[in-house]
Scaffold this motif. Structure first.
Motif, PDB file in Angstrom:
ATOM      1  N   ARG A  64      -6.131  -6.058  -6.699  1.00  0.00           N
ATOM      2  CA  ARG A  64      -7.159  -6.150  -5.653  1.00  0.00           C
ATOM      3  C   ARG A  64      -6.913  -5.096  -4.575  1.00  0.00           C
ATOM      4  N   ALA A  65      -5.671  -4.918  -4.181  1.00  0.00           N
ATOM      5  CA  ALA A  65      -5.332  -3.904  -3.168  1.00  0.00           C
ATOM      6  C   ALA A  65      -5.623  -2.497  -3.690  1.00  0.00           C
ATOM      7  N   ALA A  66      -5.313  -2.245  -4.960  1.00  0.00           N
ATOM      8  CA  ALA A  66      -5.577  -0.919  -5.547  1.00  0.00           C
ATOM      9  C   ALA A  66      -7.086  -0.644  -5.614  1.00  0.00           C
ATOM     10  N   ILE A  67      -7.855  -1.644  -5.936  1.00  0.00           N
ATOM     11  CA  ILE A  67      -9.318  -1.482  -5.994  1.00  0.00           C
ATOM     12  C   ILE A  67      -9.863  -1.196  -4.602  1.00  0.00           C
ATOM     13  N   ALA A  68      -9.401  -1.939  -3.608  1.00  0.00           N
ATOM     14  CA  ALA A  68      -9.873  -1.744  -2.233  1.00  0.00           C
ATOM     15  C   ALA A  68      -9.506  -0.354  -1.709  1.00  0.00           C
ATOM     16  N   ALA A  69      -8.394   0.209  -2.182  1.00  0.00           N
ATOM     17  CA  ALA A  69      -7.929   1.513  -1.702  1.00  0.00           C
ATOM     18  C   ALA A  69      -8.738   2.686  -2.247  1.00  0.00           C
ATOM     19  N   GLY A  74     -14.587   1.611   0.114  1.00  0.00           N
ATOM     20  CA  GLY A  74     -14.581   1.400   1.564  1.00  0.00           C
ATOM     21  C   GLY A  74     -13.625   0.320   2.037  1.00  0.00           C
ATOM     22  N   ASN A  75     -12.416   0.298   1.514  1.00  0.00           N
ATOM     23  CA  ASN A  75     -11.383  -0.685   1.876  1.00  0.00           C
ATOM     24  C   ASN A  75     -11.769  -2.121   1.556  1.00  0.00           C
ATOM     25  N   SER A  76     -12.665  -2.323   0.602  1.00  0.00           N
ATOM     26  CA  SER A  76     -13.063  -3.662   0.179  1.00  0.00           C
ATOM     27  C   SER A  76     -12.940  -3.778  -1.335  1.00  0.00           C
TER      28      SER A  76
END
Length: 183
Positions: A64-69, A74-76
């Motif tokens: 999830r963190a890698a996708i948001a990055a 857009g950090n989501s």
């Protein structure tokens, strides 16, 4: 919906790696999940259990963190809740313990925001409510095995489309958060 349902548990280093926590039907957590289910299904909920699986949660949080990055996100992580039903007996329990396995869906994991659609796949009257880190979603004609040509792939939990199916190629983008038993 996912923004109103936190993970409801603290991840501790001690204690069991896997626990099913029965929810009290008068709890706010139970009521929110039951209301989400009732938007698209009329079956009675008999029980809801929160799945606390430390190894799967760790993998999900990292993905999830890698996708948001990713710049386009857009950090989501665009995290949402989806239903999943399994046709074969015993598979639902295996998913809760070991996670989803894309090898059994022609290389894809299948989910829907429509509980009634997923009920059609439930042989043992149990279904999973999963957290999905969707990331960037665009319109295409290739998802769902080319069965939904031109279907707009965006969350429409309040209406539109009869089944609202989503597919994901990566099990680490999923976390089996709840086990729902219905009549």
């Amino acid at each position: 919906m996912v923004k109103t349902l936190s993970l409801y548990f603290a991840l501790h280093t001690s204690g069991p790696l896997y626990v099913e926590i029965p929810l009290n039907s008068s709890s706010e957590e139970f009521k929110r999940i039951a209301a989400f289910f009732a938007r698209t299904a009329s079956q009675q909920i008999l029980s809801i259990k929160r799945i606390q699986n430390k190894p799967l949660l760790f993998l999900y949080q990292r993905r999830r963190a890698a996708i948001a990055a990713k710049p386009q996100n857009g950090n989501s992580a665009n995290e949402e809740l989806f239903f999943h039903g399994a046709k074969q007996p015993g598979i639902t329990g295996k998913i809760c313990m070991s996670g989803f396995d894309e090898r059994f869906g022609n290389g894809l994991l299948w989910f829907s925001t429509n509980a009634n659609y997923s009920i059609g796949y439930c042989q043992d009257k149990r279904m999973i409510l999963a957290r999905l880190a969707l990331g960037y979603i665009s319109q295409d004609s290739n998802h769902c095995g080319n069965q939904s040509v031109g279907h707009r792939r965006m969350d429409d939990q309040v209406g539109g489309g009869s089944d609202n199916r989503y597919t994901l190629p990566d099990a680490c983008q999923t976390y089996p958060a709840y086990l729902i038993q219905f009549s």
